[in-house]
Design a protein around this motif. Structure first.
Motif, PDB file in Angstrom:
ATOM      1  N   PRO A  41       0.841  -1.142   0.162  1.00 13.09           N
ATOM      2  CA  PRO A  41      -0.044  -0.097  -0.160  1.00 13.09           C
ATOM      3  C   PRO A  41       0.789   1.317   0.000  1.00 13.09           C
ATOM      4  CG  PRO A  41      -0.966  -1.640   1.525  1.00 13.09           C
ATOM      5  CD  PRO A  41       0.538  -2.053   1.165  1.00 13.09           C
ATOM      6  N   ALA A  42       0.535   2.104  -0.624  1.00  8.44           N
ATOM      7  CA  ALA A  42       1.050   3.561  -0.759  1.00  8.44           C
ATOM      8  C   ALA A  42       1.556   4.076   0.751  1.00  8.44           C
ATOM      9  CB  ALA A  42       0.051   4.639  -1.509  1.00  8.44           C
ATOM     10  N   SER A  43       0.421   4.033   1.335  1.00  7.43           N
ATOM     11  CA  SER A  43       0.734   4.630   2.820  1.00  7.43           C
ATOM     12  C   SER A  43       2.029   3.730   3.628  1.00  7.43           C
ATOM     13  CB  SER A  43      -0.543   4.483   3.793  1.00  7.43           C
ATOM     14  OG  SER A  43      -0.958   3.049   3.891  1.00  7.43           O
ATOM     15  N   GLU A  44       1.933   2.424   3.462  1.00  3.35           N
ATOM     16  CA  GLU A  44       3.038   1.519   4.037  1.00  3.35           C
ATOM     17  C   GLU A  44       4.397   2.064   3.293  1.00  3.35           C
ATOM     18  OE1 GLU A  44       4.393  -3.083   3.765  1.00  3.35           O
ATOM     19  OE2 GLU A  44       2.227  -2.493   4.379  1.00  3.35           O
ATOM     20  N   ILE A  45       4.377   2.330   2.127  1.00  2.00           N
ATOM     21  CA  ILE A  45       5.746   2.650   1.325  1.00  2.00           C
ATOM     22  C   ILE A  45       6.063   4.116   2.002  1.00  2.00           C
ATOM     23  CG2 ILE A  45       6.787   3.277  -0.574  1.00  2.00           C
ATOM     24  CD1 ILE A  45       5.041   1.300  -2.165  1.00  2.00           C
ATOM     25  N   GLN A  46       5.037   5.070   2.170  1.00  3.55           N
ATOM     26  CA  GLN A  46       5.276   6.385   2.651  1.00  3.55           C
ATOM     27  C   GLN A  46       5.975   6.352   3.884  1.00  3.55           C
ATOM     28  OE1 GLN A  46       1.921   8.864   3.175  1.00  3.55           O
ATOM     29  NE2 GLN A  46       3.022  10.367   4.542  1.00  3.55           N
ATOM     30  N   ARG A  47       5.464   5.380   4.852  1.00  2.00           N
ATOM     31  CA  ARG A  47       6.231   5.220   6.543  1.00  2.00           C
ATOM     32  C   ARG A  47       7.513   4.589   6.224  1.00  2.00           C
ATOM     33  NH1 ARG A  47       0.937   2.888   7.314  1.00  2.00           N
ATOM     34  NH2 ARG A  47       1.756   0.947   7.656  1.00  2.00           N
ATOM     35  N   LEU A  48       7.866   3.658   5.180  1.00  2.00           N
ATOM     36  CA  LEU A  48       9.048   3.428   5.194  1.00  2.00           C
ATOM     37  C   LEU A  48      10.002   4.507   4.969  1.00  2.00           C
ATOM     38  CD1 LEU A  48      10.949   0.835   4.939  1.00  2.00           C
ATOM     39  CD2 LEU A  48      10.769   0.776   2.654  1.00  2.00           C
ATOM     40  N   VAL A  49       9.718   5.423   3.965  1.00  2.00           N
ATOM     41  CA  VAL A  49      10.474   6.417   3.426  1.00  2.00           C
ATOM     42  C   VAL A  49      10.751   7.500   4.731  1.00  2.00           C
ATOM     43  CG1 VAL A  49      10.465   8.565   2.149  1.00  2.00           C
ATOM     44  CG2 VAL A  49       9.573   6.541   1.057  1.00  2.00           C
ATOM     45  N   ARG A  50       9.648   7.592   5.530  1.00  2.00           N
ATOM     46  CA  ARG A  50       9.940   8.491   6.575  1.00  2.00           C
ATOM     47  C   ARG A  50      10.722   7.888   7.704  1.00  2.00           C
ATOM     48  NH1 ARG A  50       4.117   8.472   8.467  1.00  2.00           N
ATOM     49  NH2 ARG A  50       4.848   9.507  10.262  1.00  2.00           N
ATOM     50  N   ALA A  51      10.597   6.421   7.904  1.00  2.00           N
ATOM     51  CA  ALA A  51      11.501   5.829   8.799  1.00  2.00           C
ATOM     52  C   ALA A  51      12.965   5.659   8.595  1.00  2.00           C
ATOM     53  CB  ALA A  51      10.754   4.669   8.861  1.00  2.00           C
ATOM     54  N   LEU A  52      13.349   6.259   7.530  1.00  2.00           N
ATOM     55  CA  LEU A  52      14.707   5.915   6.906  1.00  2.00           C
ATOM     56  C   LEU A  52      15.537   7.096   6.408  1.00  2.00           C
ATOM     57  CD1 LEU A  52      14.393   2.681   5.151  1.00  2.00           C
ATOM     58  CD2 LEU A  52      15.052   2.788   7.560  1.00  2.00           C
ATOM     59  N   VAL A  53      14.920   8.362   6.721  1.00  2.00           N
ATOM     60  CA  VAL A  53      15.603   9.514   6.325  1.00  2.00           C
ATOM     61  C   VAL A  53      16.992   9.701   7.265  1.00  2.00           C
ATOM     62  CG1 VAL A  53      13.398  10.859   5.711  1.00  2.00           C
ATOM     63  CG2 VAL A  53      14.485  11.043   7.871  1.00  2.00           C
ATOM     64  N   PRO A  54      17.918  10.481   6.918  1.00  2.00           N
ATOM     65  CA  PRO A  54      19.191  10.778   7.759  1.00  2.00           C
ATOM     66  C   PRO A  54      18.755  10.834   9.168  1.00  2.00           C
ATOM     67  CG  PRO A  54      19.433  11.839   5.536  1.00  2.00           C
ATOM     68  CD  PRO A  54      17.950  11.358   5.691  1.00  2.00           C
ATOM     69  N   PRO A  55      19.780  10.200  10.074  1.00  2.00           N
ATOM     70  CA  PRO A  55      20.825   9.660   9.638  1.00  2.00           C
ATOM     71  C   PRO A  55      20.773   8.339   9.329  1.00  2.00           C
ATOM     72  CG  PRO A  55      20.281   9.748  12.230  1.00  2.00           C
ATOM     73  CD  PRO A  55      19.211  10.455  11.343  1.00  2.00           C
ATOM     74  N   PHE A  56      19.725   7.883   8.834  1.00  2.00           N
ATOM     75  CA  PHE A  56      19.764   6.468   8.369  1.00  2.00           C
ATOM     76  C   PHE A  56      19.712   6.464   6.821  1.00  2.00           C
ATOM     77  CE2 PHE A  56      17.546   6.755  12.449  1.00  2.00           C
ATOM     78  CZ  PHE A  56      18.094   5.627  13.127  1.00  2.00           C
ATOM     79  N   PRO A  57      20.043   5.391   6.258  1.00  2.00           N
ATOM     80  CA  PRO A  57      20.428   5.148   4.813  1.00  2.00           C
ATOM     81  C   PRO A  57      19.668   5.496   3.823  1.00  2.00           C
ATOM     82  CG  PRO A  57      20.414   2.947   5.742  1.00  2.00           C
ATOM     83  CD  PRO A  57      20.089   3.952   7.112  1.00  2.00           C
ATOM     84  N   GLY A  58      18.111   5.376   4.199  1.00  2.00           N
ATOM     85  CA  GLY A  58      17.196   5.748   3.189  1.00  2.00           C
ATOM     86  C   GLY A  58      16.562   4.666   2.622  1.00  2.00           C
ATOM     87  N   ALA A  59      15.031   4.879   2.095  1.00  2.00           N
ATOM     88  CA  ALA A  59      14.340   3.816   1.332  1.00  2.00           C
ATOM     89  C   ALA A  59      14.812   3.952  -0.131  1.00  2.00           C
ATOM     90  CB  ALA A  59      12.931   4.162   1.641  1.00  2.00           C
ATOM     91  N   PHE A  60      14.717   2.905  -0.848  1.00  2.00           N
ATOM     92  CA  PHE A  60      15.140   2.881  -2.240  1.00  2.00           C
ATOM     93  C   PHE A  60      14.552   1.999  -2.936  1.00  2.00           C
ATOM     94  CE2 PHE A  60      17.671  -0.690   0.104  1.00  2.00           C
ATOM     95  CZ  PHE A  60      17.544  -1.414  -1.405  1.00  2.00           C
ATOM     96  N   THR A  61      14.786   2.237  -4.166  1.00  2.00           N
ATOM     97  CA  THR A  61      13.825   1.476  -5.448  1.00  2.00           C
ATOM     98  C   THR A  61      15.115   1.520  -6.347  1.00  2.00           C
ATOM     99  OG1 THR A  61      12.050   1.122  -6.868  1.00  2.00           O
ATOM    100  CG2 THR A  61      12.901   3.384  -6.405  1.00  2.00           C
ATOM    101  N   TYR A  62      14.677   0.901  -7.497  1.00  2.00           N
ATOM    102  CA  TYR A  62      15.587   0.891  -8.864  1.00  2.00           C
ATOM    103  C   TYR A  62      14.873   1.830  -9.935  1.00  2.00           C
ATOM    104  CZ  TYR A  62      18.724  -2.286  -6.320  1.00  2.00           C
ATOM    105  OH  TYR A  62      19.251  -2.719  -5.104  1.00  2.00           O
ATOM    106  N   PHE A  63      15.687   2.426 -10.750  1.00  2.00           N
ATOM    107  CA  PHE A  63      15.205   2.957 -12.019  1.00  2.00           C
ATOM    108  C   PHE A  63      16.129   3.174 -13.000  1.00  2.00           C
ATOM    109  CE2 PHE A  63      14.858   7.091 -14.561  1.00  2.00           C
ATOM    110  CZ  PHE A  63      13.521   6.679 -15.082  1.00  2.00           C
ATOM    111  N   GLN A  64      15.631   2.357 -14.157  1.00  2.00           N
ATOM    112  CA  GLN A  64      16.644   1.944 -15.116  1.00  2.00           C
ATOM    113  C   GLN A  64      17.846   1.187 -14.839  1.00  2.00           C
ATOM    114  OE1 GLN A  64      17.485   5.778 -16.774  1.00  2.00           O
ATOM    115  NE2 GLN A  64      15.617   5.803 -18.045  1.00  2.00           N
ATOM    116  N   GLY A  65      17.704   0.328 -14.003  1.00  2.00           N
ATOM    117  CA  GLY A  65      18.588  -0.756 -13.612  1.00  2.00           C
ATOM    118  C   GLY A  65      19.351  -0.188 -12.486  1.00  2.00           C
TER     119      GLY A  65
END
Length: 334
Positions: free
Chosen positions: A214-238
């Motif tokens: 769900p979009a809300s779950e992904i949003q929470r993952l992003v908020r949970a991993l901002v600096p000083p943590f390493p960040g939520a990530f995906t891949y674009f064009q490999g």
């Protein structure tokens, strides 16, 4: 203040590796003789570490965290009245805990969320609040008696950085009085073991986004991993792409054909990109290529023909490119 007056203060050794150690140190310096700060640092001299620099400003020895053996030697040599732990990953053995009084600062409402990555997990899990617990240390993970506890509401605009700021402020305001009260006889209240829960260790790879969620779950993952943590990530064009700011779109358009991770809008005007999630749309604001600079999502993803996430076709294309390069190098070497 004279050295004689300083020597009448209780002796405290601080142990702390993470982002909570600085506010703890600043509070303890005011009321105790801090005989050392045990802390690992990424740079050899510690000059880029704000906590170590602050310790040196106040004449507190910065002691290298070289494992439990070194910590045992520090305690034997410095004879602190209390060891205060704030952000430390190791479980301390009984032989160490028997050498002094130990107080731990834990950013969770114990007995819930014992263990690690507690604020991160609370955001990811959609908890309505996080907490700070100051407790005695005994054998067992975060199982000591509670000396102080306060909960903090998780607001819609909070991320892990803003929550750490608020929790650090509480620690700064409370830790010195709590340590003093414990040294004067306050033993605290026992935890209810039946209510204990545990947060497991998180590693950077756990930040990969699953676009079928769900979009809300992904949003929470992003908020949970901002600096000083390493960040939520995906891949674009490999290639890996960090997502630093995103939000679930309220009342998005209804898409009959749904491909999770598919870009459905890229706006040069707002700089945003809308991406399909498992149940809705996530709007991306700030993104970053590995080793690149932060930029608006639309700068990097200008077309709706893109799909985020690591796809089989991306992997096959990369393998084909590598095979072609190897073949060319083999031909040249002949």
């Amino acid at each position: 203040m004279s050295s004689e007056q300083a020597n009448t203060k209780p002796r405290v050794l601080q142990l702390g590796a993470g982002p909570t150690a600085l506010s703890c140190l600043e509070a303890l310096i005011e009321g105790f003789q801090v005989v050392g700060l045990v802390r690992a640092s990424e740079d050899a001299d510690g000059e880029r570490d704000a906590t170590i620099r602050r310790a040196r400003e106040f004449g507190v020895p910065a002691l290298r965290d070289d494992g439990l053996g070194a910590l045992e030697c520090y305690i034997d040599e410095l004879a602190p009245d209390c060891v205060v732990v704030s952000s430390h990953a190791r479980i301390l053995p009984v032989r160490l805990l028997e050498k002094s009084r130990f107080i731990n600062v834990h950013y969770a409402p114990l007995p819930k969320y014992r263990g690690r990555a507690n604020v991160n997990w609370a955001i990811i899990n959609g908890e309505p609040y996080v907490g700070i617990t100051i407790h005695t240390m005994v054998p067992g993970l975060d199982a000591g008696k509670i000396l102080y506890q306060e909960v903090v509401e998780v607001r819609e605009d909070d991320d892990v950085a803003t929550l750490y700021d608020r929790l650090n402020s509480i620690q700064r305001a409370r830790i010195a009085a709590i340590v003093r009260a414990h040294l004067n006889g306050n033993e605290g209240a026992s935890q209810d073991e039946r209510k204990a829960t545990y947060g497991c260790t998180r590693i950077p790879e756990d930040g990969e986004i699953d676009w079928s969620r769900p979009a809300s779950e992904i949003q929470r993952l992003v908020r949970a991993l901002v600096p000083p943590f390493p960040g939520a990530f995906t891949y674009f064009q490999g290639r890996r792409l960090l997502i630093w700011r995103a939000e679930a779109v309220i009342d998005p358009l209804c898409y009959e054909g749904r491909v999770p991770g598919r870009v459905v809008s890229s706006s040069r005007k707002t700089g945003t990109v809308d991406v399909l999630a498992g149940d809705g749309v996530l709007r991306l604001y700030d993104v970053q290529r590995d080793s690149g600079e932060r930029e608006s999502a639309a700068q990097l993803i200008p077309s709706v023909r893109g799909t985020l996430g690591l796809r089989t076709s991306d992997l096959l294309a990369r393998i084909e490119r590598l095979e072609r390069l190897l073949s060319e190098q083999t031909t040249v070497s002949r």
